[in-house]
Design a protein around this motif. Structure first.
Motif, PDB file in Angstrom:
ATOM      1  N   LEU A   1       0.825  -1.209   0.000  1.00  0.00           N
ATOM      2  CA  LEU A   1       0.000   0.000   0.000  1.00  0.00           C
ATOM      3  C   LEU A   1       0.861   1.263   0.000  1.00  0.00           C
ATOM      4  O   LEU A   1       1.920   1.310   0.642  1.00  0.00           O
ATOM      5  N   THR A   2       0.369   2.271  -0.723  1.00  0.00           N
ATOM      6  CA  THR A   2       0.984   3.586  -0.652  1.00  0.00           C
ATOM      7  C   THR A   2       0.626   4.215   0.690  1.00  0.00           C
ATOM      8  O   THR A   2      -0.315   3.755   1.364  1.00  0.00           O
ATOM      9  N   PRO A   3       1.331   5.258   1.105  1.00  0.00           N
ATOM     10  CA  PRO A   3       0.964   5.920   2.366  1.00  0.00           C
ATOM     11  C   PRO A   3      -0.489   6.384   2.390  1.00  0.00           C
ATOM     12  O   PRO A   3      -1.166   6.259   3.426  1.00  0.00           O
ATOM     13  N   GLU A   4      -0.992   6.896   1.267  1.00  0.00           N
ATOM     14  CA  GLU A   4      -2.392   7.333   1.207  1.00  0.00           C
ATOM     15  C   GLU A   4      -3.341   6.149   1.359  1.00  0.00           C
ATOM     16  O   GLU A   4      -4.336   6.219   2.093  1.00  0.00           O
ATOM     17  N   GLN A   5      -3.052   5.055   0.657  1.00  0.00           N
ATOM     18  CA  GLN A   5      -3.897   3.862   0.758  1.00  0.00           C
ATOM     19  C   GLN A   5      -3.848   3.271   2.163  1.00  0.00           C
ATOM     20  O   GLN A   5      -4.849   2.817   2.701  1.00  0.00           O
ATOM     21  N   ARG A   6      -2.663   3.304   2.762  1.00  0.00           N
ATOM     22  CA  ARG A   6      -2.504   2.774   4.113  1.00  0.00           C
ATOM     23  C   ARG A   6      -3.352   3.563   5.108  1.00  0.00           C
ATOM     24  O   ARG A   6      -4.027   2.992   5.970  1.00  0.00           O
ATOM     25  N   ALA A   7      -3.341   4.905   4.968  1.00  0.00           N
ATOM     26  CA  ALA A   7      -4.126   5.752   5.864  1.00  0.00           C
ATOM     27  C   ALA A   7      -5.616   5.492   5.695  1.00  0.00           C
ATOM     28  O   ALA A   7      -6.363   5.423   6.679  1.00  0.00           O
ATOM     29  N   ARG A   8      -6.060   5.322   4.442  1.00  0.00           N
ATOM     30  CA  ARG A   8      -7.484   5.067   4.185  1.00  0.00           C
ATOM     31  C   ARG A   8      -7.894   3.694   4.710  1.00  0.00           C
ATOM     32  O   ARG A   8      -8.956   3.539   5.329  1.00  0.00           O
ATOM     33  N   PHE A   9      -7.061   2.689   4.481  1.00  0.00           N
ATOM     34  CA  PHE A   9      -7.342   1.341   4.948  1.00  0.00           C
ATOM     35  C   PHE A   9      -7.443   1.313   6.468  1.00  0.00           C
ATOM     36  O   PHE A   9      -8.353   0.688   7.042  1.00  0.00           O
ATOM     37  N   GLN A  10      -6.521   2.000   7.114  1.00  0.00           N
ATOM     38  CA  GLN A  10      -6.521   2.029   8.567  1.00  0.00           C
ATOM     39  C   GLN A  10      -7.746   2.757   9.106  1.00  0.00           C
ATOM     40  O   GLN A  10      -8.351   2.339  10.095  1.00  0.00           O
ATOM     41  N   GLN A  11      -8.126   3.856   8.433  1.00  0.00           N
ATOM     42  CA  GLN A  11      -9.326   4.592   8.847  1.00  0.00           C
ATOM     43  C   GLN A  11     -10.570   3.724   8.726  1.00  0.00           C
ATOM     44  O   GLN A  11     -11.438   3.723   9.611  1.00  0.00           O
ATOM     45  N   GLU A  12     -10.692   2.958   7.638  1.00  0.00           N
ATOM     46  CA  GLU A  12     -11.855   2.092   7.440  1.00  0.00           C
ATOM     47  C   GLU A  12     -11.951   1.044   8.553  1.00  0.00           C
ATOM     48  O   GLU A  12     -13.050   0.742   9.045  1.00  0.00           O
TER      49      GLU A  12
END
Length: 297
Positions: free
Chosen positions: A150-161
């Motif tokens: 995951l990119t940093p942006e994808q990682r942040a979104r995944f973690q938020q979900e």
């Protein structure tokens, strides 16, 4: 969990196939005898006549129970920071400033087994993704490890979900879903939420399941793109779900979208909760109105 036997399901499949084959045979025979029939005088008994069936009346409520009163969330249970009543509809909203994650509003009036459900749905926002859960049950949300790719942006979104799922764990469900998304990539299909089966019957398919076997495609209901053309993005759509025994049918705007004959006892559910789902990125609004339920034997 109680389901009808695989034998019963297989009998239904065979019967349906024989009926289709019989229709083809009758058609072939009739084409051969047209000349003979034309030569002979018609003596049809007056008692016999043929008429087309009446179209379904979506506004016919005889024998139905209204499970949303159009004014309050009585008997409905969801996070009130996501769900509210607006203009006679149950509305779920999500935005970048106040994301909903994947969550449901659950009807607490019972756990129907065999039933027909009809309602109107409208999705607004390109990322809007929802659907109707039925014969569903509460499960804790699953926390999955973050993939290294995951990119940093994808990682942040995944973690938020995942954090939102834990925050709203009370309303997390597993079970059948009549899927509905704004892009209409999946609308109409039968998806199984929080299950390894995932999409079981895609739009335009009649599918059967059996124990320890891959699902079987029995027939097609039409081209998926042609069926998609009757769905109205950003507008109200008439949605009907029929759950009768192991046969589950999804209808949108008068067209059958998917049918599943579920004879796999490892997954099939004979009764459960009804709920509406919301998820998706960006500004999302999903509305549900005119919600009616009819109990079947």
């Amino acid at each position: 969990m109680k389901t009808r036997s695989a034998t019963q399901a297989r009998t239904r499949m065979i019967t349906a196939g024989l009926a289709l084959a019989g229709a083809a045979v009758v058609s072939n025979l009739s084409s051969r005898t047209v000349a003979q029939q034309a030569a002979a005088p018609a003596h049809r008994p007056q008692a016999f006549h043929f008429t087309q069936p009446d179209p379904i009346n979506f506004d016919d409520h005889a024998g139905w129970t209204q499970i949303f009163d159009g004014k309050t969330l009585d008997n409905w249970d969801g996070d009130t920071s996501v769900w509210h009543v607006e203009d006679g509809a149950i509305v779920g909203e999500s935005s970048p400033d106040h994301p909903s994650g994947t969550t449901n509003i659950i009807w607490r009036g019972g756990e129907p087994a065999n039933f027909e459900l009809k309602l109107e749905m409208k999705l607004e926002g390109e990322g809007a993704n929802g659907g109707v859960q039925y014969r569903s049950f509460s499960v804790p949300p699953v926390t999955r490890p973050l993939p290294d790719s995951l990119t940093p942006e994808q990682r942040a979104r995944f973690q938020q979900e995942q954090e939102l799922a834990q925050k709203r764990a009370k309303w997390n469900l597993s079970g059948y879903q009549a899927d509905f998304d704004y892009a209409n990539k999946y609308t109409g299909q039968l998806y199984e939420q929080e299950s390894p089966r995932g999409i079981v019957a895609w739009r335009g398919q009649v599918v059967a399941t059996e124990p320890e076997k891959n699902p079987t495609l029995l027939a097609t209901l039409g081209n998926a793109d042609e069926l998609k053309s009757v769905i109205k993005p950003g507008d109200w759509n008439q949605v009907e779900i029929i759950a009768d025994g192991n046969t589950l049918t999804h209808i949108i705007n008068g067209r059958v979208m998917a049918i599943l004959v579920d004879a796999d006892p490892a997954h099939a559910q004979s009764k459960g909760l009804i709920a509406f789902e919301i998820e998706g990125p960006g500004n999302v609004k999903i509305s549900h109105r005119n919600v009616w339920l009819k109990t079947l034997p």
